[in-house]
Design a protein around this motif. Structure first.
Motif, PDB file in Angstrom:
ATOM      1  N   LEU A 109       0.886  -0.928   0.038  1.00 30.84           N
ATOM      2  CA  LEU A 109       0.104   0.036  -0.080  1.00 30.84           C
ATOM      3  C   LEU A 109       0.467   1.113  -0.017  1.00 30.84           C
ATOM      4  CD1 LEU A 109      -2.733   0.799  -0.221  1.00 30.84           C
ATOM      5  CD2 LEU A 109      -2.506   0.820   2.725  1.00 30.84           C
ATOM      6  N   SER A 110       2.101   1.262   0.369  1.00 35.71           N
ATOM      7  CA  SER A 110       2.964   2.427   0.501  1.00 35.71           C
ATOM      8  C   SER A 110       3.862   2.143  -0.769  1.00 35.71           C
ATOM      9  CB  SER A 110       3.859   2.092   2.320  1.00 35.71           C
ATOM     10  OG  SER A 110       3.475   1.641   3.294  1.00 35.71           O
ATOM     11  N   ALA A 111       3.975   1.543  -1.346  1.00 32.41           N
ATOM     12  CA  ALA A 111       4.343   1.732  -2.370  1.00 32.41           C
ATOM     13  C   ALA A 111       3.433   2.112  -3.778  1.00 32.41           C
ATOM     14  CB  ALA A 111       4.671   0.652  -2.804  1.00 32.41           C
ATOM     15  N   ILE A 112       2.193   1.998  -3.506  1.00 34.86           N
ATOM     16  CA  ILE A 112       1.219   2.483  -4.626  1.00 34.86           C
ATOM     17  C   ILE A 112       0.543   3.801  -4.440  1.00 34.86           C
ATOM     18  CG2 ILE A 112      -1.237   2.295  -5.183  1.00 34.86           C
ATOM     19  CD1 ILE A 112      -0.985  -0.758  -4.815  1.00 34.86           C
ATOM     20  N   ASN A 113       0.615   4.149  -2.869  1.00 36.86           N
ATOM     21  CA  ASN A 113       0.555   5.411  -2.338  1.00 36.86           C
ATOM     22  C   ASN A 113       1.338   6.737  -2.987  1.00 36.86           C
ATOM     23  OD1 ASN A 113      -2.059   4.703  -2.283  1.00 36.86           O
ATOM     24  ND2 ASN A 113      -1.993   4.192  -0.247  1.00 36.86           N
ATOM     25  N   ASP A 114       2.499   5.699  -2.825  1.00 37.43           N
ATOM     26  CA  ASP A 114       3.759   7.457  -2.661  1.00 37.43           C
ATOM     27  C   ASP A 114       5.170   6.645  -3.805  1.00 37.43           C
ATOM     28  OD1 ASP A 114       6.283   8.925  -2.560  1.00 37.43           O
ATOM     29  OD2 ASP A 114       5.659   8.014  -0.179  1.00 37.43           O
ATOM     30  N   PRO A 115       4.805   6.341  -4.789  1.00 40.01           N
ATOM     31  CA  PRO A 115       6.066   5.839  -5.472  1.00 40.01           C
ATOM     32  C   PRO A 115       7.589   6.393  -5.419  1.00 40.01           C
ATOM     33  CG  PRO A 115       3.835   6.872  -6.781  1.00 40.01           C
ATOM     34  CD  PRO A 115       3.629   7.165  -5.382  1.00 40.01           C
ATOM     35  N   GLY A 116       7.496   7.828  -4.427  1.00 42.91           N
ATOM     36  CA  GLY A 116       8.932   8.572  -4.695  1.00 42.91           C
ATOM     37  C   GLY A 116       9.245   7.881  -3.445  1.00 42.91           C
ATOM     38  N   ALA A 117       8.860   6.578  -2.170  1.00 42.60           N
ATOM     39  CA  ALA A 117       9.412   6.003  -1.097  1.00 42.60           C
ATOM     40  C   ALA A 117       9.678   4.662  -1.523  1.00 42.60           C
ATOM     41  CB  ALA A 117       8.437   6.408  -0.405  1.00 42.60           C
ATOM     42  N   ARG A 118       9.521   4.323  -3.027  1.00 42.61           N
ATOM     43  CA  ARG A 118       9.465   3.110  -3.528  1.00 42.61           C
ATOM     44  C   ARG A 118      10.729   2.725  -3.013  1.00 42.61           C
ATOM     45  NH1 ARG A 118       7.479   3.197  -8.478  1.00 42.61           N
ATOM     46  NH2 ARG A 118       5.344   3.259  -7.459  1.00 42.61           N
ATOM     47  N   ASP A 119      11.998   3.383  -3.624  1.00 45.92           N
ATOM     48  CA  ASP A 119      13.029   3.081  -3.918  1.00 45.92           C
ATOM     49  C   ASP A 119      13.239   2.802  -2.213  1.00 45.92           C
ATOM     50  OD1 ASP A 119      13.059   2.846  -6.731  1.00 45.92           O
ATOM     51  OD2 ASP A 119      13.586   5.119  -6.459  1.00 45.92           O
ATOM     52  N   ARG A 120      13.290   3.535  -1.290  1.00 47.39           N
ATOM     53  CA  ARG A 120      13.390   3.556   0.274  1.00 47.39           C
ATOM     54  C   ARG A 120      12.879   1.985   0.713  1.00 47.39           C
ATOM     55  NH1 ARG A 120      11.787   8.690  -0.302  1.00 47.39           N
ATOM     56  NH2 ARG A 120      10.184   8.342   1.184  1.00 47.39           N
ATOM     57  N   LEU A 121      11.252   1.766   0.239  1.00 43.43           N
ATOM     58  CA  LEU A 121      10.920   0.938   1.016  1.00 43.43           C
ATOM     59  C   LEU A 121      11.094  -0.306   0.809  1.00 43.43           C
ATOM     60  CD1 LEU A 121       8.649  -0.392   2.911  1.00 43.43           C
ATOM     61  CD2 LEU A 121       7.059  -0.223   0.513  1.00 43.43           C
ATOM     62  N   LYS A 122      11.484  -0.315  -0.437  1.00 45.50           N
ATOM     63  CA  LYS A 122      12.569  -1.894  -1.292  1.00 45.50           C
ATOM     64  C   LYS A 122      13.584  -1.890  -0.762  1.00 45.50           C
ATOM     65  CE  LYS A 122      14.612  -3.763  -5.918  1.00 45.50           C
ATOM     66  NZ  LYS A 122      14.187  -3.961  -6.938  1.00 45.50           N
ATOM     67  N   ALA A 123      14.755  -0.910  -0.211  1.00 43.96           N
ATOM     68  CA  ALA A 123      16.169  -1.107   0.986  1.00 43.96           C
ATOM     69  C   ALA A 123      16.127  -1.612   2.337  1.00 43.96           C
ATOM     70  CB  ALA A 123      17.084   0.468   0.555  1.00 43.96           C
ATOM     71  N   ASP A 124      14.627  -1.098   2.841  1.00 45.85           N
ATOM     72  CA  ASP A 124      14.461  -0.970   3.631  1.00 45.85           C
ATOM     73  C   ASP A 124      13.280  -2.136   4.101  1.00 45.85           C
ATOM     74  OD1 ASP A 124      13.755  -1.105   7.056  1.00 45.85           O
ATOM     75  OD2 ASP A 124      11.275  -1.290   6.210  1.00 45.85           O
ATOM     76  N   LEU A 125      13.508  -2.979   2.979  1.00 52.54           N
ATOM     77  CA  LEU A 125      12.769  -4.596   3.412  1.00 52.54           C
ATOM     78  C   LEU A 125      13.607  -5.798   2.733  1.00 52.54           C
ATOM     79  CD1 LEU A 125       9.285  -4.005   1.288  1.00 52.54           C
ATOM     80  CD2 LEU A 125       9.221  -4.766   3.962  1.00 52.54           C
ATOM     81  N   GLU A 126      14.502  -4.976   1.713  1.00 58.36           N
ATOM     82  CA  GLU A 126      15.617  -6.027   1.880  1.00 58.36           C
ATOM     83  C   GLU A 126      16.713  -5.788   3.039  1.00 58.36           C
ATOM     84  OE1 GLU A 126      16.866  -7.719  -0.758  1.00 58.36           O
ATOM     85  OE2 GLU A 126      16.067  -6.388  -3.121  1.00 58.36           O
ATOM     86  N   ARG A 127      17.390  -5.096   3.800  1.00 58.53           N
ATOM     87  CA  ARG A 127      17.951  -5.223   4.596  1.00 58.53           C
ATOM     88  C   ARG A 127      17.477  -6.278   5.446  1.00 58.53           C
ATOM     89  NH1 ARG A 127      17.126  -3.146   9.304  1.00 58.53           N
ATOM     90  NH2 ARG A 127      15.878  -1.257   8.783  1.00 58.53           N
ATOM     91  N   ARG A 128      16.167  -5.921   6.143  1.00 57.62           N
ATOM     92  CA  ARG A 128      15.098  -6.751   6.873  1.00 57.62           C
ATOM     93  C   ARG A 128      15.137  -8.084   6.668  1.00 57.62           C
ATOM     94  NH1 ARG A 128       9.881  -3.696   8.234  1.00 57.62           N
ATOM     95  NH2 ARG A 128       9.390  -5.665  10.108  1.00 57.62           N
ATOM     96  N   LYS A 129      14.645  -8.378   4.982  1.00 56.85           N
ATOM     97  CA  LYS A 129      15.492  -9.654   4.805  1.00 56.85           C
ATOM     98  C   LYS A 129      16.545 -10.574   5.179  1.00 56.85           C
ATOM     99  CE  LYS A 129      14.261 -13.032   0.272  1.00 56.85           C
ATOM    100  NZ  LYS A 129      14.183 -12.266  -0.868  1.00 56.85           N
ATOM    101  N   GLU A 130      17.413  -9.316   4.441  1.00 51.84           N
ATOM    102  CA  GLU A 130      18.691 -10.491   4.784  1.00 51.84           C
ATOM    103  C   GLU A 130      18.556 -10.916   6.824  1.00 51.84           C
ATOM    104  OE1 GLU A 130      21.576  -7.421   3.766  1.00 51.84           O
ATOM    105  OE2 GLU A 130      21.556  -7.837   1.482  1.00 51.84           O
TER     106      GLU A 130
END
Length: 618
Positions: free
Chosen positions: A305-326
């Protein structure tokens, strides 16, 4: 949403599970669907287990038979209940033996005639020589229709109290306990110790004072026992009752006689405090499951939902998820923090439990040696042996209770590492204590003394042997002075030397007897320590496997949740405008439902905190 006849809020909890399951299915989370299905099966399980425990020959089996008005337990003058008997509702009366599996497999069920429950089932021919773990009986009794399952346990007591740990091992899975003690005498010290140990594990309990029809002074006994409980800091209620009057009342359909038996007070306790699930650990664990599953689903929904509503924050969200996944993948490694906490905790717990047991045995050994040094073991060996065996059994029971409490605390400490890593709701595992409570029936009792009490003839012969030498020696010396062989001086010397010989012989003999007694005592403690230490280590290894598998599953689910969130974030960039609006509405609907599920689960769960405990019985 709640119903007056639904004290556990089962309807609400099932509704929360259904909502969560639908969202999990929509997000293709089969692992969470399976997890919620198991939680649903646990919360809808109607069985409420009530353990009937107590010392030997207190009337436990007769109490159960009279309570149900069905002969489901063996009664008699000798030890009758030799294996745990589980009694549940069934339209037809049946009996099954639960026997140990072949080569470590799952236990097998073997049906036997219902009439055979009057026999010693440990050696039933149908078992084929395999160990009988327990007996499952069904009976058509109105009291069992509400889901009550009674567990009649072997009596605690006897040489070494072989059934003590096995009975304690049944209590963690129990919803309530009926502690049975007859009114022939006040609580004994071993009985008070067992009550304290049992209440540490299963606090929802009442003490049933049985056989009030046999003892005219039962009221004084009950009041004295209440005073003992009060001094021990125990607020457990006590219900005096008579199984015999209850049986007569049912046969004669006499309401007044039934009231006099006081069995309605037992039924009232079961209705108000047991059927209401006053201490419902299953409900709390299921609510933790729901909150944990909702958190996993919320993570994926909020990310997309955050990625759809705020495309500009998608990259930051993706980086955060990658970190948490690791980080979640790192949790699966052998060097992960939770694994370190678990391994260190089990190592510390094993050392502490071993040290605690050795300390208890050391104190018992010192006390018993002091008793032996101040008594004649040949006359008091039976009393010394009984006291030693009871003390050993008490120490093993206290050590078991403390180990179980420490294992629960360790599970919370491991779970706290996940919370610190970002998971707000981590389900606590249920420590399976059935494997923890092993009986010690194979242990031999304290060895017998080879030395026998000295008889009067031996005392006379010992005295005469010493006096003979004295008379002869001094008689020969005084003969030079013109006196006869037997004169006052030689007879007096013979008397003194005879007395000294007798005293020295008694002291040497007593020293040998006491050394033999101490040797038997140390050998007995060494034998018990050998068995208990092995059982204790195996028990803790089993706990370690339970915790490891449980939290490894959580780490796997966390990794999958983060991976799903990452994929949803990437996929959101490819949605068209009309698809995006539809997806946003669906995600907002799911998020709203998950928030409501979480809020209700939090409100239904009690806000109790668990603190680490000190060893019991010290």
């Amino acid at each position: 949403m709640t119903q007056p006849n639904d004290p556990r809020k089962v309807t609400v909890i099932v509704e929360l599970i259904d909502h969560s399951t639908k969202i999990a299915e929509a997000n293709e989370r089969g692992d969470l669907v399976e997890r919620l299905a198991k939680a649903n099966a646990r919360i809808t399980d109607p069985q409420i287990r009530v353990v009937i425990a107590g010392q030997l020959k207190q009337g436990k089996s007769q109490l159960l038979n009279s309570l149900l008005n069905v002969p489901v337990s063996r009664v008699g003058d000798d030890e009758t209940t030799v294996v745990a008997t589980m009694v549940s509702y069934g339209e037809q009366a049946t009996a099954k033996l639960i026997v140990a599996g072949v080569d470590g497999d799952e236990p097998d069920e073997i049906e036997i005639p219902i009439a055979d429950i009057k026999q010693d089932l440990r050696r039933h021919p149908a078992a084929g020589g395999r160990q009988v773990l327990r007996v499952a009986v069904t009976a058509e009794s109105p009291l069992l229709k509400g889901g009550l399952v009674f567990v009649d346990t072997p009596g605690v007591g006897g040489h070494g109290q072989p059934h003590l740990s096995a009975t304690l091992g049944l209590l963690p899975d129990a919803d309530a306990m009926l502690m049975v003690s007859d009114t022939s005498q006040e609580f004994t010290e071993p009985e008070m110790t067992f009550i304290r140990q049992a209440l540490e594990i299963c606090p929802v309990a009442t003490i049933v004072a049985t056989k009030i029809d046999l003892y005219p002074h039962w009221r004084e006994i009950v009041e004295a026992n209440k005073a003992h409980l009060q001094r021990a800091g125990l607020s457990t209620p006590m219900i005096p009752a008579s199984s015999l009057l209850r049986s007569h009342a049912i046969q004669l359909n006499d309401k007044e006689l039934n009231e006099e038996s006081n069995f309605p007070a037992i039924v009232k306790f079961l209705a108000e405090r047991v059927l209401s699930r006053e201490n419902d650990r299953v409900r709390d664990q299921v609510l933790a499951e729901i909150r944990s599953a909702a958190e996993h689903l919320t993570m994926a929904v909020e990310s997309e939902l955050s990625a759809i509503n705020d495309p500009g924050a998608r990259d930051r969200l993706k980086a955060d998820l990658e970190r948490r996944k690791e980080e979640a993948q790192d949790a699966l490694q052998q060097t992960a923090l939770w694994q370190q906490v678990l391994n260190d905790g089990i190592a510390d717990l094993t050392a502490d439990v071993d040290h605690d047991l050795r300390g208890r045995f050391r104190a018992i050994s010192q006390h018993t040696e002091h008793v032996i040094d101040h008594t004649d073991p040949t006359h008091h060996w039976a009393e010394i042996g009984a006291e030693l065996e009871n003390a050993i059994a008490t120490a093993v029971g206290d050590n078991f209770v403390w180990a179980y409490q420490r294992a629960e605390v360790l599970a919370q400490e491991v779970g706290r590492t996940f919370v610190e890593a970002g998971l707000e709701a981590v389900e606590m595992p249920q420590i399976d204590a059935r494997e923890m409570g092993q009986g010690f029936g194979e242990l031999k009792s304290l060895g017998k003394l080879e030395a026998k009490p000295i008889k009067a003839g031996h005392k006379v012969v010992t005295g005469m042997r010493g006096s003979y030498g004295g008379v002869l020696m001094f008689g020969m010396l005084t003969s030079f002075a013109g006196l006869g062989m037997f004169n006052p001086l030689s007879l007096g010397a013979g008397l003194l030397l005879g007395r000294k010989t007798y005293k020295d012989d008694m002291e040497n003999r007593m020293m040998r007897v006491r050394n033999e007694a101490k040797m038997n005592m140390r050998k007995f403690i060494d034998d018990v320590s050998f068995v208990v230490n092995k059982e204790s280590r195996d028990r803790l290894k089993g706990i370690q496997r339970q915790l490891r598998d449980h939290y490894r599953g959580i780490a796997n689910q966390t990794t999958r949740s983060l991976n799903e969130s990452l994929q949803a974030t990437v996929a959101s960039a490819q949605l068209q405008e009309n698809e995006r609006a539809t997806r946003v509405r669906e995600l907002e609907r799911q998020l709203n439902i998950l928030k409501q599920v979480t809020d209700h689960a939090v409100k239904l769960a009690p806000g109790a905190t668990e603190a680490a405990r000190q060893p019991v019985g010290t």
